[in-house]
Every structure is written in structure tokens, then in C-alpha cells.
Design a protein around this motif. Structure first.
Motif, PDB file in Angstrom:
ATOM      1  N   ALA A  21       0.797  -1.234   0.000  1.00 49.18           N
ATOM      2  CA  ALA A  21       0.000   0.000   0.000  1.00 49.18           C
ATOM      3  C   ALA A  21       0.823   1.273   0.000  1.00 49.18           C
ATOM      4  O   ALA A  21       0.268   2.359  -0.071  1.00 49.18           O
ATOM      5  N   LEU A 169      -8.451  -2.049  -5.620  1.00 48.11           N
ATOM      6  CA  LEU A 169      -7.202  -1.844  -4.895  1.00 48.11           C
ATOM      7  C   LEU A 169      -6.002  -2.402  -5.644  1.00 48.11           C
ATOM      8  O   LEU A 169      -4.909  -1.828  -5.586  1.00 48.11           O
ATOM      9  N   SER A 224      -6.482  -8.492   3.227  1.00 51.14           N
ATOM     10  CA  SER A 224      -7.696  -7.684   3.116  1.00 51.14           C
ATOM     11  C   SER A 224      -7.337  -6.201   3.094  1.00 51.14           C
ATOM     12  O   SER A 224      -6.276  -5.789   3.572  1.00 51.14           O
ATOM     13  N   LYS A 225      -8.253  -5.401   2.559  1.00 53.94           N
ATOM     14  CA  LYS A 225      -8.023  -3.958   2.477  1.00 53.94           C
ATOM     15  C   LYS A 225      -7.870  -3.353   3.866  1.00 53.94           C
ATOM     16  O   LYS A 225      -7.063  -2.444   4.076  1.00 53.94           O
ATOM     17  N   ARG A 229      -4.631  -1.165   5.129  1.00 55.95           N
ATOM     18  CA  ARG A 229      -4.795   0.208   5.587  1.00 55.95           C
ATOM     19  C   ARG A 229      -4.251   0.383   7.004  1.00 55.95           C
ATOM     20  O   ARG A 229      -3.552   1.361   7.299  1.00 55.95           O
TER      21      ARG A 229
END
Length: 249
Positions: A21, A169, A224-225, A229
Motif C-alpha cells: 500500500a 485496490l 484484506s483492504k 490500511r
């Protein structure tokens, strides 16, 4: 030996984080500063340390990147080259004291943008703010930021993509790594010509970062997002706190 291990581990983890990310420079830049490298030179060396990892990660997302129209990819590349060069030239005329003073604010701002990007996007839409997808101005501003200060570049790019309305994403991560590579490549060339690179440290970190970037691209598709994050936000807050402490204490 301890310093070598520190910067190698930081670069490997940065490669993973950048692929997932963004925010890898939150690790490489502080590691170099803690190793005794002056801030401006540490930022330049950090930029060259992480830029091969961006390429490795982009290759890992090549199928996702290919879903974007080629015309847009070429346009984005041209804009980021110009912005990255402008940012790198700005760093060349910055003093260590000035750079040290603004680093914690840049770190915290980029972390906040990423943490609240959904709210920022919702606020913008409710207020009639409509950012053009793949817009030139947003890309140029972020590229200048990335050329000047590589820390948090991936986070800022993801925030920009969210403001554009992108939701996939994997596509966002692919674009982020590709654009980050382009920005870093032009800024690294500028820093190398100016003699701001600590090459022994840079080479060790580049190798470790490539391995981390490729591994991270594979890992990113399994996480997972929410986990992604939370990892980025936590790293950003910790590094911001560390640099604020160094600035005021």
C-alpha cells in the motif's frame, strides 16, 4: 555490521510495504538517519534504495496495470517525469535544517490523507468537488512531492486515486508502483549526478528492496483492504511521532 543489518532489513520490509500500500520510505529514510546519514542525503539514498522495488512490485501487478488504457499510461508517465524532476531539483537547494523541520509534517500529512481518504472523497463529492480521473494537475503535484520527499509517496498516490474515484485496490496498487518507479527513476538520476547518494548503503538496500517488492506484490493480493490500511496508518503514525520527537526534543 549492525548498521548493515538495520538498513537491509528496513529496505526488505519497505519493499513489502510499498507493494502492499505504500509508505516504505517510512522505514528506509529513518534507518539511514539513525545510521548517521544527514537528512537530505538520507532522503536521496532512500529514494534510490526503494525504486527497484517499485519496478518489481509493478511487474507483480502487470495484469492489473494492463487494464488501464495505454494512452493514459503514457500520459501519466510523461507528467510524472516532469514532476519528479522538479521535486528532485527542489531538494538539491534545500538545507538539512529546513528538510529536517518539514519531514515530520510531511509524514503526518500523508498518513492523515491516507487514513481519511474515504471521508475526504465523500466530503468532496458532497461539496460538488469532482476530480478528473488521471488528471494532469493532481498527478503533477504528487510527482513533485515524490521527487522532493519520497516518504509516503505511495500513500499520497493511493489517496489521489481514491479522489479520482478508483476502487479496485489491485489496479490502484499497480498504478502506484509503476508511477512511483518513474518518479523515483528521474529523481534518483538527478541525485546521483549531484553526488547525494551513499552508494555502499544504497546497493545493499536496493537488493533487499527488490526481494521485498516482489514478495510484497504476491502478499498484497492475499491481504484484506482493512489489514493493508491499518499497517500503513500504524507505520505512518509511528514514524511521524519519532521525527517530531527528534525535532522538538
Amino acid at each position: 555490521m549492525e548498521t548493515t543489518i538495520l538498513i537491509a532489513v528496513a529496505a526488505f520490509l519497505a519493499g513489502i510495504l510499498n507493494a502492499i500500500a505504500g509508505g516504505g520510505s517510512f522505514l528506509t529514510f529513518p534507518a539511514l538517519v539513525f545510521a548517521g546519514v544527514p537528512p537530505v542525503i538520507a532522503n536521496a539514498t532512500s529514494a534510490i534504495a526503494v525504486f527497484p522495488g517499485y519496478l518489481a512490485a509493478a511487474i507483480g501487478f502487470k495484469e492489473d496495470i494492463s487494464s488501464v488504457e495505454r494512452k493514459q499510461l503514457i500520459r501519466q508517465t510523461g507528467i510524472t517525469l516532469v514532476g519528479g524532476l522538479i521535486g528532485a531539483l527542489l531538494l538539491l537547494v534545500s538545507s538539512n535544517d529546513f528538510f529536517t523541520a518539514i519531514v515530520p509534517f510531511l509524514l503526518l500529512a500523508s498518513t492523515a490523507i491516507f487514513a481519511f481518504q474515504d471521508r475526504i472523497l465523500a466530503w468532496g463529492r458532497s461539496g460538488g468537488l469532482q476530480l478528473t480521473p488521471y488528471g494532469a494537475i493532481g498527478t503533477l503535484v504528487v510527482a513533485i512531492y515524490g521527487g522532493y520527499f519520497n516518504g509516503g509517496l505511495g500513500i499520497v498516490l493511493l489517496a489521489l486515486y481514491a479522489m479520482w474515484g478508483l476502487t479496485n485496490l489491485n489496479v490502484m496498487n499497480g498504478l502506484k508502483n509503476g508511477v512511483s518507479f518513474v518518479i523515483s527513476a528521474i529523481s534518483v538520476l538527478t541525485f546521483a549526478i549531484a553526488g547525494l547518494i551513499v552508494w555502499p548503503s544504497a546497493i545493499i538496500m536496493m537488493i533487499a528492496n527488490i526481494l521485498g517488492g516482489y514478495f510484497g506484490a504476491k502478499l498484497a493480493k492475499r491481504l484484506s483492504k482493512t489489514i493493508v490500511r491499518n499497517i500503513v496508518i500504524a507505520v505512518g503514525l509511528v514514524m511521524s511521532a519519532v521525527f517530531f520527537y527528534r525535532l522538538f526534543i
